[in-house]
Design an enzyme around this catalytic site. Structure first.
Site, short mmCIF file in Angstrom:
data_model
loop_
_atom_site.label_atom_id
_atom_site.label_comp_id
_atom_site.label_asym_id
_atom_site.label_seq_id
_atom_site.Cartn_x
_atom_site.Cartn_y
_atom_site.Cartn_z
N TRP A 37 116.35 13.54 -29.59
CA TRP A 37 115.37 13.97 -30.59
C TRP A 37 116.10 14.31 -31.88
O TRP A 37 117.21 14.86 -31.85
CB TRP A 37 114.61 15.20 -30.10
CG TRP A 37 113.26 14.91 -29.53
CD1 TRP A 37 112.06 15.08 -30.16
CD2 TRP A 37 112.93 14.39 -28.24
NE1 TRP A 37 111.02 14.69 -29.34
CE2 TRP A 37 111.53 14.27 -28.16
CE3 TRP A 37 113.70 14.00 -27.13
CZ2 TRP A 37 110.87 13.79 -27.02
CZ3 TRP A 37 113.06 13.53 -26.01
CH2 TRP A 37 111.66 13.42 -25.96
N TYR A 85 109.18 10.68 -19.43
CA TYR A 85 108.56 11.24 -20.64
C TYR A 85 107.47 10.31 -21.14
O TYR A 85 107.60 9.10 -21.09
CB TYR A 85 109.62 11.39 -21.76
CG TYR A 85 109.05 11.96 -23.04
CD1 TYR A 85 108.84 13.32 -23.19
CD2 TYR A 85 108.68 11.11 -24.09
CE1 TYR A 85 108.29 13.84 -24.35
CE2 TYR A 85 108.12 11.62 -25.26
CZ TYR A 85 107.93 12.99 -25.39
OH TYR A 85 107.38 13.51 -26.52
N GLY A 165 107.44 19.28 -35.67
CA GLY A 165 108.23 19.94 -34.63
C GLY A 165 107.48 21.11 -34.03
O GLY A 165 107.93 21.72 -33.07
N ASP A 167 104.29 21.18 -32.55
CA ASP A 167 103.25 20.25 -32.11
C ASP A 167 101.81 20.75 -32.07
O ASP A 167 100.91 20.10 -32.55
CB ASP A 167 103.59 19.72 -30.71
CG ASP A 167 104.99 19.17 -30.62
OD1 ASP A 167 105.74 19.23 -31.62
OD2 ASP A 167 105.36 18.68 -29.55
N ARG A 200 101.55 24.32 -22.39
CA ARG A 200 101.73 23.07 -23.14
C ARG A 200 100.46 22.75 -23.93
O ARG A 200 99.42 23.38 -23.75
CB ARG A 200 102.01 21.91 -22.16
CG ARG A 200 103.31 21.99 -21.39
CD ARG A 200 104.51 21.54 -22.18
NE ARG A 200 104.33 20.23 -22.81
CZ ARG A 200 105.22 19.69 -23.65
NH1 ARG A 200 106.32 20.33 -23.97
NH2 ARG A 200 105.00 18.51 -24.19
N TRP A 353 103.56 26.40 -29.37
CA TRP A 353 103.76 26.83 -30.76
C TRP A 353 102.61 27.71 -31.25
O TRP A 353 102.44 27.88 -32.45
CB TRP A 353 103.92 25.60 -31.67
CG TRP A 353 105.22 24.87 -31.45
CD1 TRP A 353 105.42 23.78 -30.65
CD2 TRP A 353 106.50 25.18 -32.00
NE1 TRP A 353 106.74 23.39 -30.68
CE2 TRP A 353 107.42 24.23 -31.51
CE3 TRP A 353 106.97 26.18 -32.87
CZ2 TRP A 353 108.78 24.24 -31.85
CZ3 TRP A 353 108.32 26.18 -33.22
CH2 TRP A 353 109.21 25.23 -32.71
N GLU A 396 113.31 27.09 -23.46
CA GLU A 396 112.79 26.34 -24.62
C GLU A 396 112.09 27.31 -25.58
O GLU A 396 112.28 27.25 -26.77
CB GLU A 396 111.81 25.26 -24.13
CG GLU A 396 111.32 24.32 -25.22
CD GLU A 396 110.39 23.22 -24.70
OE1 GLU A 396 110.02 23.26 -23.51
OE2 GLU A 396 110.03 22.33 -25.50
C1 9WN Z 1 107.35 15.82 -29.13
C2 9WN Z 1 112.34 18.19 -28.16
C3 9WN Z 1 111.02 18.34 -28.89
C4 9WN Z 1 111.16 19.23 -30.14
C5 9WN Z 1 109.81 19.62 -30.73
C6 9WN Z 1 108.96 20.22 -29.62
C7 9WN Z 1 108.81 19.22 -28.47
C8 9WN Z 1 107.92 16.89 -28.19
C9 9WN Z 1 106.99 17.05 -27.01
O1 9WN Z 1 110.08 18.89 -27.97
O2 9WN Z 1 108.08 18.10 -28.96
O3 9WN Z 1 108.28 15.53 -30.13
O4 9WN Z 1 106.83 16.05 -26.28
O5 9WN Z 1 106.43 18.12 -26.78
O6 9WN Z 1 107.72 20.63 -30.10
O7 9WN Z 1 109.99 20.54 -31.77
O8 9WN Z 1 111.91 18.56 -31.11
O9 9WN Z 1 112.90 19.45 -27.88
#
Ligand code: 9WN
Length: 423
Positions: A37, A85, A165, A167, A200, A353, A396
């Site tokens: 990422w 994923y 970032g 979400d 989530r 978030w 996280e």
């Molecule tokens: C979508 C990897 C990423 C972070 C983001 C966070 C989360 C992804 C998801 O995880 O996002 O990009 O699938 O939830 O929100 O800030 O970069 O850690």
């Protein structure tokens, strides 16, 4: 106050970073996020610089090896096949040799570049690694202002919540409700198999995330079209603050290495961006707010995005007012800084978030406050972050009320910023 053994914490942080290291890039955490990422990688490099500077440069070089021809740096690089994923490369269909997603993420790279150069003592080897990145980061910054600020307002918009970032922030709710869900192809989420679904985003939010992906894919990921074609265009003060700070940082590095033109251009972009941020200030909330570009209205949602703005070197009076806002949060939240105000009825302590504390954001806020002379609050934020580590490990994100570890465990960027906190 939980006591902290810094040597032990340091060893633990490095072991988390090593566990997630895949050689030339690092995954955010195994299982939940099996690829590279964008902004995670830049923070990871800052962490790696504490014990292996060569590896830190490689982390950033790998990311920029996948920069698009138009200048964009994608938010995910799918280096390997892994169906753990969703949505994977087969959904994004970006058409790149090594598949990538088609959107971007907060541009931390300029800031990370400056930090790596500082950490390496700017010796010959470091200068040459930095040389290799300056032009690429400059092109990314130019891309932002060309494609995400088409009317030259000095503020860039995100066109998908994943770009921020943050979400599922409450900031997006109203605008996101206008994104359709019709025609989204059937799918199976994988995130909810790795993490508690209650922590989530919801199914409805996923439908809208995917509608936007399909919409942009139908436009062949053409960034000259996507901004205006997106029903979701939000100016996030936190995102813009990161860009401003990175423009300043890139200008510093470019000046140091003799790239006068790049230095002048990025300095001017930072200045214009900082001035434009002023339009997003809210006296009522004592912080900045997001702007919905499609309606022209500020969004009544006191989130971490408007607090993170201190990262941009905003006026000192604004930084002081933001400190007072954080102090108020402290009166109700045991751990700071919650990603959404605990005084807002929409605050949700465990849902991603919409309330939890994220240490990577704390790191940027503390750095910005320190630079604004707000040292006492910066130290309180760091102390609170380290208390969370002692209590709940390298998670996280964390519940700001009881400190519970949430989302993925042994998380890379959490470990990376902790190395900065205890340095
Ligand atoms: C979508 C990897 C990423 C972070 C983001 C966070 C989360 C992804 C998801 O995880 O996002 O990009 O699938 O939830 O929100 O800030 O970069 O850690």
């Amino acid at each position: 106050m939980t006591s902290i053994d810094t040597t032990q914490v340091q060893h633990h942080a490095i072991s988390v970073l090593r566990e997630n290291d895949r050689g030339s890039y690092t995954v955010p955490t195994k299982g939940l996020y099996p690829f590279q990422w964008n902004w995670d990688s830049c923070f990871t490099a800052i962490g790696q610089a504490h014990y292996d500077i060569d590896r830190a440069w490689t982390e950033m070089e790998t990311l920029f090896a996948h920069q698009w021809a138009d200048g964009m740096v994608p938010h995910i690089i799918f280096h390997v096949e892994d169906d753990g994923y969703f949505p994977g490369a087969d959904v994004w269909r970006s058409g790149k040799a090594v598949p990538t997603s088609g959107i971007t993420q907060p541009p931390v790279a300029g800031f990370a570049l400056e930090r790596l150069l500082q950490k390496s003592g700017a010796d010959e080897a470091a200068r040459s690694r930095a040389e290799g990145l300056i032009g690429a980061i400059d092109r990314w910054h130019e891309w932002f202002y060309a494609c995400r600020d088409p009317r030259g307002e000095g503020l860039v918009a995100i066109i998908h919540p994943w770009e921020s970032g943050r979400d599922n922030s409450i900031d997006w709710d109203e605008a996101f409700a206008r994104v359709p869900t019709e025609g989204v192809a059937p799918y199976t989420r994988r995130d909810t198999q790795h993490a508690d679904p209650a922590h989530r985003p919801t199914k409805e939010q996923y439908d809208r995330y995917l509608w936007l992906v399909q919409h942009f894919r139908d436009l062949a990921w053409d960034n000259t079209k996507l901004h205006d074609a997106s029903p979701f265009q939000i100016v996030d003060p936190g995102f813009n603050a990161i860009l401003v700070r990175s423009c300043d940082a890139l200008a510093n590095v470019a000046a140091q290495l003799g790239h006068i033109e790049i230095a002048a251009r990025n300095r001017a972009l930072a200045q214009k961006g900082r001035e434009a941020l002023e339009r997003l200030w809210s006296d009522r909330h004592g912080q900045y707010l997001c702007l919905d570009r499609t309606t022209g209205q500020l969004i009544d949602s006191p989130s971490i995005g408007g607090i993170l703005t201190v990262f941009a070197g905003i006026p000192r009076a604004r930084a002081a007012a933001i400190c007072a806002t954080i102090e108020k949060e402290e009166s109700k939240a045991r751990f700071i800084v919650p990603s959404h105000s605990v005084f807002d009825s929409r605050f949700d302590a465990k849902r991603y978030w919409r309330g939890p504390v994220w240490l990577v954001v704390n790191y940027m806020i503390a750095s910005g406050l320190e630079a604004s002379g707000q040292t006492a609050m910066a130290r309180r934020i760091i102390a609170s972050s380290l208390e969370l580590i002692a209590l709940s490990g390298f998670a996280e994100y964390y519940d700001p009320i009881d400190g519970e570890a949430l989302g993925g465990k042994t998380f890379t960027w959490t470990a990376a910023v902790v190395l900065e906190f205890i340095a």
